[in-house]
Write a protein that holds these residues in place. Structure first.
Motif, PDB file in Angstrom:
ATOM      1  N   THR A   3      35.188  40.910   8.567  1.00 28.44           N
ATOM      2  CA  THR A   3      35.037  41.623   7.304  1.00 28.44           C
ATOM      3  C   THR A   3      34.940  40.625   6.174  1.00 28.44           C
ATOM      4  OG1 THR A   3      36.279  43.493   8.154  1.00 28.44           O
ATOM      5  CG2 THR A   3      36.124  43.282   5.762  1.00 28.44           C
ATOM      6  N   GLN A   6      36.179  41.797  -0.577  1.00 28.26           N
ATOM      7  CA  GLN A   6      35.584  42.811  -1.448  1.00 28.26           C
ATOM      8  C   GLN A   6      34.713  42.227  -2.553  1.00 28.26           C
ATOM      9  OE1 GLN A   6      35.668  45.929  -0.486  1.00 28.26           O
ATOM     10  NE2 GLN A   6      34.383  46.569  -2.153  1.00 28.26           N
ATOM     11  N   GLN A  40      28.182  49.287   6.115  1.00 29.70           N
ATOM     12  CA  GLN A  40      29.497  49.695   5.616  1.00 29.70           C
ATOM     13  C   GLN A  40      30.585  49.439   6.642  1.00 29.70           C
ATOM     14  OE1 GLN A  40      28.971  53.809   4.446  1.00 29.70           O
ATOM     15  NE2 GLN A  40      29.070  53.232   2.295  1.00 29.70           N
ATOM     16  N   SER A  41      30.330  49.818   7.893  1.00 28.74           N
ATOM     17  CA  SER A  41      31.378  49.669   8.906  1.00 28.74           C
ATOM     18  C   SER A  41      31.596  48.205   9.289  1.00 28.74           C
ATOM     19  CB  SER A  41      31.065  50.512  10.141  1.00 28.74           C
ATOM     20  OG  SER A  41      29.908  50.026  10.786  1.00 28.74           O
ATOM     21  N   ASN A  44      32.766  46.442   5.649  1.00 33.12           N
ATOM     22  CA  ASN A  44      33.676  47.181   4.772  1.00 33.12           C
ATOM     23  C   ASN A  44      33.164  47.123   3.330  1.00 33.12           C
ATOM     24  OD1 ASN A  44      35.854  48.770   4.104  1.00 33.12           O
ATOM     25  ND2 ASN A  44      37.188  47.025   3.729  1.00 33.12           N
ATOM     26  N   TYR A  45      31.885  47.339   3.177  1.00 33.08           N
ATOM     27  CA  TYR A  45      31.219  47.195   1.887  1.00 33.08           C
ATOM     28  C   TYR A  45      31.176  48.538   1.184  1.00 33.08           C
ATOM     29  CZ  TYR A  45      27.791  45.651  -1.529  1.00 33.08           C
ATOM     30  OH  TYR A  45      27.160  45.332  -2.688  1.00 33.08           O
ATOM     31  N   THR A  46      31.921  48.652   0.106  1.00 28.63           N
ATOM     32  CA  THR A  46      32.048  49.930  -0.597  1.00 28.63           C
ATOM     33  C   THR A  46      31.897  49.748  -2.103  1.00 28.63           C
ATOM     34  OG1 THR A  46      34.426  49.625  -0.683  1.00 28.63           O
ATOM     35  CG2 THR A  46      33.570  50.931   1.151  1.00 28.63           C
TER      36      THR A  46
END
Length: 138
Positions: A3, A6, A40-41, A44-46
């Motif tokens: 991951t 952020q 995204q999975s 973990n890109y949000t």
């Protein structure tokens, strides 16, 4: 690949291309929303939900409406993953400026930006939207 943090300083087009190339090679007709779900999975890109939360927390009275869709891999729902369907937002300063503008609103049907004209004939954006296409529902 693990991951990525952020801030996503390392999440560039090459990294994304390396992650989705095998998916496209295996299935050239793969749906874009499946690729988005994979990114995204995997990473973990949000960003969009984080940006919207920050915007509404820091710009009181701004408005956001977001609609997402479930993601399916084959016939199974991918748990915890949704993709953007459409979004509407307006910043509070834009809404406040509306009271100083002419009582006419124009909506550009390709960019989906609602604009008004102030007393000095300046164009003022008041609302924005991203939709899936030019449909009656959108």
């Amino acid at each position: 690949m693990g991951t990525i943090s952020q801030d996503h300083a390392k999440l560039d087009s090459d990294t994304i291309a390396d992650a989705i190339r095998p998916l496209v090679d295996a299935n050239p007709s793969i749906k874009v929303k499946s690729i988005i779900a994979e990114v995204q999975s995997k990473f973990n890109y949000t960003t969009l939900p984080v940006w919207l939360k920050a915007m509404t927390a820091n710009m009181f009275w701004s408005r956001v409406q977001l609609k997402t869709l479930l993601v399916y891999r084959e016939s199974e729902e991918v748990q915890g993953v949704r993709v953007l369907h459409r979004i509407f937002w307006s910043f509070y300063p834009c809404m406040v400026s509306l009271r100083h503008c002419k009582p006419l609103v124009q909506v550009d049907d390709t960019l989906l930006v609602a604009v008004v004209q102030d007393g000095n004939q300046n164009i003022v954006p008041i609302a924005f939207a991203i939709v899936e296409g030019e449909t009656t529902d959108a």
